[in-house]
Design a protein around this motif. Sequence first.
Motif, PDB file in Angstrom:
ATOM      1  N   VAL A  75      15.186  -9.139 -14.948  1.00 20.57           N
ATOM      2  CA  VAL A  75      13.909  -9.349 -13.489  1.00 20.57           C
ATOM      3  C   VAL A  75      14.628 -11.104 -13.281  1.00 20.57           C
ATOM      4  CG1 VAL A  75      11.658 -10.569 -13.699  1.00 20.57           C
ATOM      5  CG2 VAL A  75      12.046  -8.533 -15.364  1.00 20.57           C
TER       6      VAL A  75
ATOM      7  N   ARG B  25       5.097  -8.259 -12.432  1.00 22.24           N
ATOM      8  CA  ARG B  25       6.107  -7.788 -12.409  1.00 22.24           C
ATOM      9  C   ARG B  25       6.076  -6.703 -10.971  1.00 22.24           C
ATOM     10  NH1 ARG B  25       4.822  -9.192 -17.953  1.00 22.24           N
ATOM     11  NH2 ARG B  25       6.590  -9.062 -19.176  1.00 22.24           N
TER      12      ARG B  25
ATOM     13  N   LEU C 124       8.114  -3.907  -8.931  1.00 23.82           N
ATOM     14  CA  LEU C 124       9.212  -2.973  -8.776  1.00 23.82           C
ATOM     15  C   LEU C 124       9.343  -2.073  -7.403  1.00 23.82           C
ATOM     16  CD1 LEU C 124      11.355  -1.976  -9.992  1.00 23.82           C
ATOM     17  CD2 LEU C 124       9.384  -0.035 -10.997  1.00 23.82           C
TER      18      LEU C 124
ATOM     19  N   VAL D  36      12.064  -6.900  -9.888  1.00 21.53           N
ATOM     20  CA  VAL D  36      12.536  -6.077 -10.801  1.00 21.53           C
ATOM     21  C   VAL D  36      13.144  -5.741 -10.359  1.00 21.53           C
ATOM     22  CG1 VAL D  36      12.778  -4.741 -12.729  1.00 21.53           C
ATOM     23  CG2 VAL D  36      10.800  -5.545 -12.046  1.00 21.53           C
TER      24      VAL D  36
ATOM     25  N   ALA E  95      12.248  -1.133 -15.192  1.00 22.56           N
ATOM     26  CA  ALA E  95      10.243  -1.769 -15.676  1.00 22.56           C
ATOM     27  C   ALA E  95      10.071  -1.855 -17.113  1.00 22.56           C
ATOM     28  CB  ALA E  95       9.637  -1.114 -14.818  1.00 22.56           C
TER      29      ALA E  95
ATOM     30  N   ALA F  19      12.247  -5.076 -18.494  1.00 24.65           N
ATOM     31  CA  ALA F  19      11.176  -5.957 -17.606  1.00 24.65           C
ATOM     32  C   ALA F  19      10.315  -6.511 -18.656  1.00 24.65           C
ATOM     33  CB  ALA F  19      10.636  -5.662 -16.130  1.00 24.65           C
TER      34      ALA F  19
END
Length: 441
Positions: free
Chosen positions: A8, A237, A239, A260, A278, A281
């Motif tokens: 991350v 997070r 992506l 990420v 992912a 993370a």
Amino acid sequence: MAQSAASVAVLSSDGIAAPSANPGSASSLERPDLIQQNGQREVFCGLTSIVWLHRRMPDAFFLVVGSRTCAHLVQSAAGVMIFAEPRFGTAILGERDLAGLADANEELDRLVKDLLERRPEIRTLFLVGSCPSEVIKLDLAKAAERLSRQHTGRVMVLNYSGSGIETTFTQGEDNALLAMVPLMPRSDEDQLLLVGTLADGVEERLTSLFQRLGIGLVRSLPPRSSTELPPVGKGTRMLLCQPFLSGTARALVDRGAQFVRSPYPLGVEGSRAWMAAAAAAFGIDPATVAAVLDPLVERGRRALAPHREVLAGKRLFLLPDSQRELSLARFLQQECGMELVEVGTPYLDRLLMAEELALLPPATQLSEGQDVERQLDRLRAARPDLVVCGMGLANPLEAEGFVTKWSIELVFSPIHGIDQAGDLAELFSRPLRRRALLQLP
């Protein structure tokens, strides 16, 4: 299996990431000098992105403020029949507008009022700038603020630029999403935010896989309803589904999201690495990732096999167009066995593309921007087996004996994820098979 270290990163506006690149990152690889070009380009403008954005958000309307040429471009790209009721249109700037003899803002207000009376289902109205509106310095930001006040409680009015002066065609989506970011609510709850437009069926499949991995809350930008924007905050997070969302990514980081780092979900290996990044993370055990994804990987490799037989050993030249060129080059080289002659990209965001760059062979020749005549000279000298390019160059190159693939078709097709890897490979093997059939005695 090609893997990329998941992390991350903090994405900042000046392009610096933390943590710094690992020893296997693109910055540590020796490559041929990057060819940087600044000349005539052969690409569609950012207005083209309306074609997939308006399908994604059925309650939104995209009003291009431009010329009749803009209207013809968008309608031709969308393939809309004359009897259809599309969710895009053009506010035509006539000669009096362009000459400054008419009040374009007054006409725009009237047109928007009529549009909203006729289309009560519209909840978000995008005013999309074009080359003509920017040439006459029509301030669509102020127009959007004014119209939002006039229609408070009825519709949300946003604006962004789709002008070909500033953008290649996929950058239109980046500008549209960037306009939505300031309106996203604040929340620090843990969530995975998928950023970039995906086909509905592909998004549902990927969301289901993330939930099987143990990621409970998965949201998307853009949402299917334009008024139900996902929240963003420290627990987010982010992506990226598309590699051309530089502005949006940085704006979301400014709102607290964590970036990420991963390759993009094209092909079996890229999609697995994307999902594994992912999972990492969120602290999910790699054994869980393997249990969920490895059966899909095996199936995806079997789907690729017949296309690899056609593509392996063939030489590939990618002209800059869709901004997906590096991801496609990685997929076609690693998973399909193609040889890379040159990989062109409209612009190179080294941070967003770091994981893809690290997976390309060190000897890969990269080019950024375009000087089309010089690039065509290099292409003709190399005589590749397959050329990925825009529609404007495809037919002339076919007439010269080259086999081509329209890059814009890759934007309209559902190609993301492990399940779609065979379909993605077929888009490249098909023109080679067709040429082989045409050459039969």
